[in-house]
Design a protein around this motif. Sequence first.
Motif, PDB file in Angstrom:
ATOM      1  N   ALA A  27      37.228  37.903  33.830  1.00  0.00           N
ATOM      2  CA  ALA A  27      37.070  38.806  34.367  1.00  0.00           C
ATOM      3  C   ALA A  27      35.762  39.427  34.793  1.00  0.00           C
ATOM      4  O   ALA A  27      35.276  40.116  35.928  1.00  0.00           O
ATOM      5  N   ILE A  28      34.796  38.944  33.813  1.00  0.00           N
ATOM      6  CA  ILE A  28      32.986  39.340  34.365  1.00  0.00           C
ATOM      7  C   ILE A  28      32.678  38.799  35.741  1.00  0.00           C
ATOM      8  O   ILE A  28      32.181  38.868  36.817  1.00  0.00           O
ATOM      9  N   GLU A  29      33.608  37.173  36.184  1.00  0.00           N
ATOM     10  CA  GLU A  29      33.002  36.566  36.640  1.00  0.00           C
ATOM     11  C   GLU A  29      33.862  36.653  38.086  1.00  0.00           C
ATOM     12  O   GLU A  29      33.746  36.716  39.429  1.00  0.00           O
ATOM     13  N   ARG A  30      35.128  37.672  37.585  1.00  0.00           N
ATOM     14  CA  ARG A  30      36.299  37.564  39.389  1.00  0.00           C
ATOM     15  C   ARG A  30      34.808  39.140  39.672  1.00  0.00           C
ATOM     16  O   ARG A  30      34.922  39.706  40.608  1.00  0.00           O
ATOM     17  N   TYR A  31      34.228  40.116  38.972  1.00  0.00           N
ATOM     18  CA  TYR A  31      33.870  40.563  39.562  1.00  0.00           C
ATOM     19  C   TYR A  31      32.767  40.486  39.908  1.00  0.00           C
ATOM     20  O   TYR A  31      31.965  41.203  41.218  1.00  0.00           O
ATOM     21  N   ALA A  32      31.975  39.447  39.697  1.00  0.00           N
ATOM     22  CA  ALA A  32      30.509  39.402  40.398  1.00  0.00           C
ATOM     23  C   ALA A  32      31.516  38.472  41.788  1.00  0.00           C
ATOM     24  O   ALA A  32      30.778  38.915  42.800  1.00  0.00           O
ATOM     25  N   HIS A  84      24.000  32.956  37.901  1.00  0.00           N
ATOM     26  CA  HIS A  84      22.746  32.581  38.095  1.00  0.00           C
ATOM     27  C   HIS A  84      22.450  32.059  39.268  1.00  0.00           C
ATOM     28  O   HIS A  84      21.892  32.386  40.380  1.00  0.00           O
ATOM     29  N   ALA A  85      23.599  31.234  39.420  1.00  0.00           N
ATOM     30  CA  ALA A  85      24.090  30.318  40.768  1.00  0.00           C
ATOM     31  C   ALA A  85      24.554  31.500  42.139  1.00  0.00           C
ATOM     32  O   ALA A  85      24.227  31.027  43.847  1.00  0.00           O
ATOM     33  N   LYS A  86      24.877  32.281  42.323  1.00  0.00           N
ATOM     34  CA  LYS A  86      25.723  33.071  42.998  1.00  0.00           C
ATOM     35  C   LYS A  86      24.197  34.118  43.191  1.00  0.00           C
ATOM     36  O   LYS A  86      24.818  35.167  43.724  1.00  0.00           O
ATOM     37  N   GLY A  87      23.335  34.641  42.250  1.00  0.00           N
ATOM     38  CA  GLY A  87      22.026  34.949  42.371  1.00  0.00           C
ATOM     39  C   GLY A  87      22.120  36.388  41.427  1.00  0.00           C
ATOM     40  O   GLY A  87      21.075  37.075  41.955  1.00  0.00           O
ATOM     41  N   PHE A  88      22.761  36.421  40.623  1.00  0.00           N
ATOM     42  CA  PHE A  88      23.091  37.706  39.796  1.00  0.00           C
ATOM     43  C   PHE A  88      21.923  37.332  38.471  1.00  0.00           C
ATOM     44  O   PHE A  88      21.428  35.697  38.420  1.00  0.00           O
ATOM     45  N   ASN A  89      20.745  37.978  38.205  1.00  0.00           N
ATOM     46  CA  ASN A  89      20.315  38.246  36.464  1.00  0.00           C
ATOM     47  C   ASN A  89      21.210  38.450  35.980  1.00  0.00           C
ATOM     48  O   ASN A  89      22.198  39.989  36.684  1.00  0.00           O
ATOM     49  N   VAL A  90      21.173  37.998  34.789  1.00  0.00           N
ATOM     50  CA  VAL A  90      22.360  39.263  33.930  1.00  0.00           C
ATOM     51  C   VAL A  90      21.698  39.452  32.640  1.00  0.00           C
ATOM     52  O   VAL A  90      20.586  38.378  32.091  1.00  0.00           O
ATOM     53  N   MET A  91      22.867  40.465  32.354  1.00  0.00           N
ATOM     54  CA  MET A  91      21.975  41.053  31.352  1.00  0.00           C
ATOM     55  C   MET A  91      23.151  41.963  29.633  1.00  0.00           C
ATOM     56  O   MET A  91      24.531  41.226  30.402  1.00  0.00           O
TER      57      MET A  91
END
Length: 534
Positions: free
Chosen positions: A158-163, A207-214
């Motif tokens: 679900a998280i990857e789909r949201y991104a 990260h590869a898609k440009g996101f930072n993750v918290m």
Amino acid sequence: MKKNRYLSIFLVSIVLLTVCRTASGQHKSEIPVLAGERWWGAYTALGAAMPFEAADRSYRLGADNLQNQSAPFLVSSLGRYIWSDAPFTFRFDGRKFLIDSPVGDVRAVKAGKTLREAVILGKNARFRSNGQTPPEGFFSRPQYNTWIELQYDQSQEAIERYADDILAHGFPAGILMVDDNWQRYYGNFDFKAERFPDPKAMVDRLHAKGFNVMLWISPFVSPDSPEFRELQSKGFLIKQKGTNKAAIIPWWNGYSACYDLTNPAAFAHLQRQLERMQREYGVDGFKFDAGDTYFYDPATQDYHDKNARAVDHLQRWGELGNRFPYNEYRAAWGLQGSPLVQRLADKNHSWEALQQLVPEMINAGILGYPYTCPDMVGGGQVADFSAEAQERLDQDLIVRSAQLHALMPMMQFSVAPWRVLDAEHLGYCREAAKLHEKMAPYLLETAAQAAKTGEPMVRSMEYMYPNKGFWDCRDQYMLGAKYLVAPVVTDEGKRTVRLPRGTWVDDQGKRFKGPLVMEISVPLGRIPYYELKR
């Protein structure tokens, strides 16, 4: 105005007006309000009530943070400030502040002649900025929080789909915050294996898609877990008063034990767990939630630091975040001038809540927290975006909220705009996100100035234009010293704009000469802002 000019007028005169000491050792002070004087401060959450008006209640700074930042710091339009090194209780009856302090007399200090001078000189005297800002991405790109969409149903898929949906709908990549319930249980810092088959790969792909993750975390520990037993055996948990047993504290997720962060060894242990998470999974940082003072009660709990107060535990929670550049807080005490990212308390989906954002952001900056985000676009309450509430959803409100966020230090989405909006409204939200990106160089410049001087990023009109009749202006603000922002915060599609003296050019290129008061109609796709030219 230059810093050395402020320092040159910093001939502080202390006005102690009425002080008496009770038999219990409390110190009671009365500080009368001067003619024409108005006051701000104490609680971010009281921003919409600023300047202070008479209230038939007491505010207990040491016991309740009103779910946001708080500080024993009040400032006046006539250049005075009130400060204490300890939390105090106070009332305001319209004529005077009645202050009850456990440690000493509380005084009003004359620091200058204006609100701006009171804020800057008060901060310089009591808590200086350390020159550091949060990472650039907090200001230059939107933040995305999974709470509204996933709630407690966090999963890798679900998280990857949201991104992916963020990018597919034309929104820029940004900081992605994975909210509560990714972990096995509270106090454990491993992903649920059944929901996250390969969390390291997930973080790498984001990260590869440009996101930072918290990741969302709290200081609580689930009872009867291996971590609970280990932490209790080491004395790392807050204890029941007069015992060696862990205190079980009620909070919004049930009943849990809690790390005793006044214990340096417990603090270091928790820090090591978070650093391990970063090494193993590659996450960038953490959303530090649930530190509110009302969870902590020295009358019923024992701490490693025998003199600890509720605010001390909250401050230690903030000090932990200072070890991690990617951080976010909703509750804070002390540490003004540190590169801690703050957020306003959760707001509901209403025009009334939207109207609270500007004055609360102003009050947060006055208290010394300039790096603040105005909650989540459209509101942060899950129930407002449920399937049952869909018919009551106001798409115009979500757009106006996104536009206001766009011209704030930070903006944060949680509800997926593409799920709840039609194509027209979605387009306006996308434009707001891109406007925020466009403003990034100026936002970073203003953040750097805040780190250097302590000045807020979001400033009231009274702060920038003292004694010009702006003290009651709560629906427009200055973003730094250059831009006047006049967001639409009602459903009428129009508003009054009050321009101070000077030459102003609006977002459409039109030129105005101030001082000027004008009524404007604002179509849904526009947020009015005005650049000061001279």
